[in-house]
Design a protein around this motif. Sequence first.
Motif, PDB file in Angstrom:
ATOM      1  N   UNK A   1       0.808  -1.219   0.000  1.00  0.00           N
ATOM      2  CA  UNK A   1       0.000   0.000   0.000  1.00  0.00           C
ATOM      3  C   UNK A   1       0.844   1.272   0.000  1.00  0.00           C
ATOM      4  N   UNK A   2       1.936   1.308   0.771  1.00  0.00           N
ATOM      5  CA  UNK A   2       2.738   2.522   0.884  1.00  0.00           C
ATOM      6  C   UNK A   2       3.799   2.659  -0.200  1.00  0.00           C
ATOM      7  N   UNK A   3       4.412   1.551  -0.570  1.00  0.00           N
ATOM      8  CA  UNK A   3       5.526   1.600  -1.518  1.00  0.00           C
ATOM      9  C   UNK A   3       5.151   1.101  -2.911  1.00  0.00           C
ATOM     10  N   UNK A   4       3.941   0.592  -3.044  1.00  0.00           N
ATOM     11  CA  UNK A   4       3.436   0.087  -4.324  1.00  0.00           C
ATOM     12  C   UNK A   4       4.330  -1.000  -4.915  1.00  0.00           C
ATOM     13  N   UNK A   5       4.747  -1.926  -4.030  1.00  0.00           N
ATOM     14  CA  UNK A   5       5.514  -3.085  -4.481  1.00  0.00           C
ATOM     15  C   UNK A   5       4.822  -4.346  -3.995  1.00  0.00           C
ATOM     16  N   UNK A   6       4.928  -5.396  -4.767  1.00  0.00           N
ATOM     17  CA  UNK A   6       4.320  -6.660  -4.411  1.00  0.00           C
ATOM     18  C   UNK A   6       5.422  -7.714  -4.336  1.00  0.00           C
ATOM     19  N   UNK A   7       5.733  -8.130  -3.128  1.00  0.00           N
ATOM     20  CA  UNK A   7       6.816  -9.082  -2.899  1.00  0.00           C
ATOM     21  C   UNK A   7       6.242 -10.255  -2.121  1.00  0.00           C
ATOM     22  N   UNK A   8       6.745 -11.446  -2.403  1.00  0.00           N
ATOM     23  CA  UNK A   8       6.238 -12.633  -1.724  1.00  0.00           C
ATOM     24  C   UNK A   8       6.677 -12.646  -0.265  1.00  0.00           C
ATOM     25  N   UNK A   9       5.947 -13.388   0.547  1.00  0.00           N
ATOM     26  CA  UNK A   9       6.280 -13.471   1.971  1.00  0.00           C
ATOM     27  C   UNK A   9       7.612 -14.188   2.195  1.00  0.00           C
ATOM     28  N   UNK A  10       8.070 -14.977   1.235  1.00  0.00           N
ATOM     29  CA  UNK A  10       9.376 -15.631   1.359  1.00  0.00           C
ATOM     30  C   UNK A  10      10.496 -14.603   1.472  1.00  0.00           C
ATOM     31  N   UNK A  11      10.427 -13.547   0.663  1.00  0.00           N
ATOM     32  CA  UNK A  11      11.443 -12.505   0.711  1.00  0.00           C
ATOM     33  C   UNK A  11      11.390 -11.753   2.044  1.00  0.00           C
ATOM     34  N   UNK A  12      10.179 -11.497   2.526  1.00  0.00           N
ATOM     35  CA  UNK A  12      10.042 -10.816   3.805  1.00  0.00           C
ATOM     36  C   UNK A  12      10.549 -11.688   4.941  1.00  0.00           C
ATOM     37  N   UNK A  13      10.332 -12.988   4.848  1.00  0.00           N
ATOM     38  CA  UNK A  13      10.827 -13.906   5.865  1.00  0.00           C
ATOM     39  C   UNK A  13      12.346 -13.834   5.930  1.00  0.00           C
ATOM     40  N   UNK A  14      13.002 -13.891   4.761  1.00  0.00           N
ATOM     41  CA  UNK A  14      14.464 -13.832   4.718  1.00  0.00           C
ATOM     42  C   UNK A  14      14.973 -12.495   5.247  1.00  0.00           C
ATOM     43  N   UNK A  15      14.327 -11.399   4.845  1.00  0.00           N
ATOM     44  CA  UNK A  15      14.748 -10.072   5.296  1.00  0.00           C
ATOM     45  C   UNK A  15      14.572  -9.926   6.807  1.00  0.00           C
ATOM     46  N   UNK A  16      13.469 -10.418   7.330  1.00  0.00           N
ATOM     47  CA  UNK A  16      13.212 -10.342   8.769  1.00  0.00           C
ATOM     48  C   UNK A  16      14.243 -11.164   9.538  1.00  0.00           C
TER      49      UNK A  16
END
Length: 60
Positions: free
Chosen positions: A12-27
């Motif tokens: 919503x804020x950055x207008x990007x659509x990334x899978x939860x796998x990438x967020x898991x790795x980043x977290x």
Amino acid sequence: MKLREIQRICASDMHINVSTDYFYKAKKIMKEKMAGNSKTEFGMLWDYAQELRSRMLGAQ
């Protein structure tokens, strides 16, 4: 923060659509970095204490 919440905010804020796998790795990477920083800082407490002692003795 939950992964779905991070994904929603980025969409919503950055207008990007990334899978939860990438967020898991980043977290995971951020958790490791934060834990490493606190371990390093905690390890330096003895050095800080010694510096304070030496300066206090020099001020007398």
